[in-house]
Design a protein around this motif. Structure first.
Motif, PDB file in Angstrom:
ATOM      1  N   PRO A 148       0.820  -1.210   0.000  1.00 30.96           N
ATOM      2  CA  PRO A 148       0.000   0.000   0.000  1.00 30.96           C
ATOM      3  C   PRO A 148       0.854   1.260   0.000  1.00 30.96           C
ATOM      4  O   PRO A 148       1.975   1.268   0.507  1.00 30.96           O
ATOM      5  CB  PRO A 148      -0.794  -0.104   1.303  1.00 30.96           C
ATOM      6  CG  PRO A 148      -0.781  -1.557   1.622  1.00 30.96           C
ATOM      7  CD  PRO A 148       0.513  -2.083   1.103  1.00 30.96           C
ATOM      8  N   MET A 149       0.318   2.336  -0.551  1.00 38.06           N
ATOM      9  CA  MET A 149       1.060   3.575  -0.641  1.00 38.06           C
ATOM     10  C   MET A 149       1.332   4.178   0.732  1.00 38.06           C
ATOM     11  O   MET A 149       2.328   4.804   0.933  1.00 38.06           O
ATOM     12  CB  MET A 149       0.286   4.585  -1.505  1.00 38.06           C
ATOM     13  CG  MET A 149       0.139   4.152  -2.943  1.00 38.06           C
ATOM     14  SD  MET A 149       1.698   3.971  -3.796  1.00 38.06           S
ATOM     15  CE  MET A 149       2.220   5.657  -3.899  1.00 38.06           C
ATOM     16  N   SER A 150       0.441   3.998   1.653  1.00 40.16           N
ATOM     17  CA  SER A 150       0.622   4.575   2.983  1.00 40.16           C
ATOM     18  C   SER A 150      -0.118   3.728   4.015  1.00 40.16           C
ATOM     19  O   SER A 150      -0.958   2.898   3.665  1.00 40.16           O
ATOM     20  CB  SER A 150       0.079   6.006   3.025  1.00 40.16           C
ATOM     21  OG  SER A 150      -1.329   5.997   2.951  1.00 40.16           O
ATOM     22  N   ASP A 190      -3.814   4.323   3.680  1.00 42.93           N
ATOM     23  CA  ASP A 190      -4.445   3.502   2.637  1.00 42.93           C
ATOM     24  C   ASP A 190      -4.654   2.074   3.120  1.00 42.93           C
ATOM     25  O   ASP A 190      -5.695   1.475   2.870  1.00 42.93           O
ATOM     26  CB  ASP A 190      -3.587   3.480   1.370  1.00 42.93           C
ATOM     27  CG  ASP A 190      -3.548   4.807   0.662  1.00 42.93           C
ATOM     28  OD1 ASP A 190      -4.502   5.597   0.816  1.00 42.93           O
ATOM     29  OD2 ASP A 190      -2.554   5.061  -0.048  1.00 42.93           O
ATOM     30  N   LEU A 241      -7.599   1.953   5.604  1.00 43.22           N
ATOM     31  CA  LEU A 241      -8.887   2.092   4.920  1.00 43.22           C
ATOM     32  C   LEU A 241      -9.219   0.840   4.113  1.00 43.22           C
ATOM     33  O   LEU A 241     -10.383   0.445   4.020  1.00 43.22           O
ATOM     34  CB  LEU A 241      -8.883   3.342   4.039  1.00 43.22           C
ATOM     35  CG  LEU A 241      -8.900   4.662   4.803  1.00 43.22           C
ATOM     36  CD1 LEU A 241      -8.709   5.841   3.854  1.00 43.22           C
ATOM     37  CD2 LEU A 241     -10.176   4.828   5.609  1.00 43.22           C
ATOM     38  N   THR A 242      -8.194   0.180   3.562  1.00 44.92           N
ATOM     39  CA  THR A 242      -8.402  -1.081   2.858  1.00 44.92           C
ATOM     40  C   THR A 242      -8.880  -2.154   3.826  1.00 44.92           C
ATOM     41  O   THR A 242      -9.785  -2.932   3.505  1.00 44.92           O
ATOM     42  CB  THR A 242      -7.104  -1.527   2.155  1.00 44.92           C
ATOM     43  OG1 THR A 242      -6.747  -0.543   1.182  1.00 44.92           O
ATOM     44  CG2 THR A 242      -7.261  -2.876   1.490  1.00 44.92           C
ATOM     45  N   GLY A 269      -7.286  11.618   5.281  1.00 41.35           N
ATOM     46  CA  GLY A 269      -7.054  11.557   3.837  1.00 41.35           C
ATOM     47  C   GLY A 269      -7.508  12.814   3.112  1.00 41.35           C
ATOM     48  O   GLY A 269      -6.983  13.151   2.055  1.00 41.35           O
TER      49      GLY A 269
END
Length: 128
Positions: A42-44, A47, A50-51, A126
């Motif tokens: 994941p980018m962060s 993220d 939230l995933t 975000g």
């Protein structure tokens, strides 16, 4: 024409190689760890959290233990500090503290009253 880019960074006790190839179309990326190829991490941490909420059916809140369990199967590192598989509730709290994201006493839908992270807090971060 392809232009391969190879990035190497050390992890405690291992070497991780990220290989990205770019063309005039879409860049392609893969992560290799100890001879294994996984999907890109994941980018962060935001993220990733939230995933995990999305995978759990987008509840309004998730118990800290449940969120950590949802993150531990991910490849890569959380904020460059710990492998996702090595995350604990305390480590997650430490990583989210600079963003002012903290657990709150929450009564979940099943009646359990636990320390939980709220999806709205992460989503608001975000939007900042």
């Amino acid at each position: 024409m392809k232009s391969p880019i190879v990035l190497i960074w050390p992890e405690p006790g291992q070497r991780v190689v990220l290989v990205a190839e770019t063309t005039h179309a879409t860049p392609r990326c893969s992560c290799t760890q100890a001879g294994r190829t996984d999907s890109p991490e994941p980018m962060s941490l935001l993220d990733a959290c939230l995933t995990a909420f999305s995978t759990a059916g987008d509840p309004a809140a998730m118990a800290s233990a449940d969120l950590v369990a949802g993150l531990r199967h991910l490849p890569g590192t959380a904020e460059g500090r710990w492998l996702y598989r090595d995350l604990t509730q305390q480590r997650l709290a430490h990583l989210l503290a600079p963003y002012r994201i903290h657990t709150r006493d929450t009564r979940l839908g099943n009646g359990r009253r636990l320390k939980a992270y709220h999806r709205a807090d992460l989503a608001a971060l975000g939007r900042r």
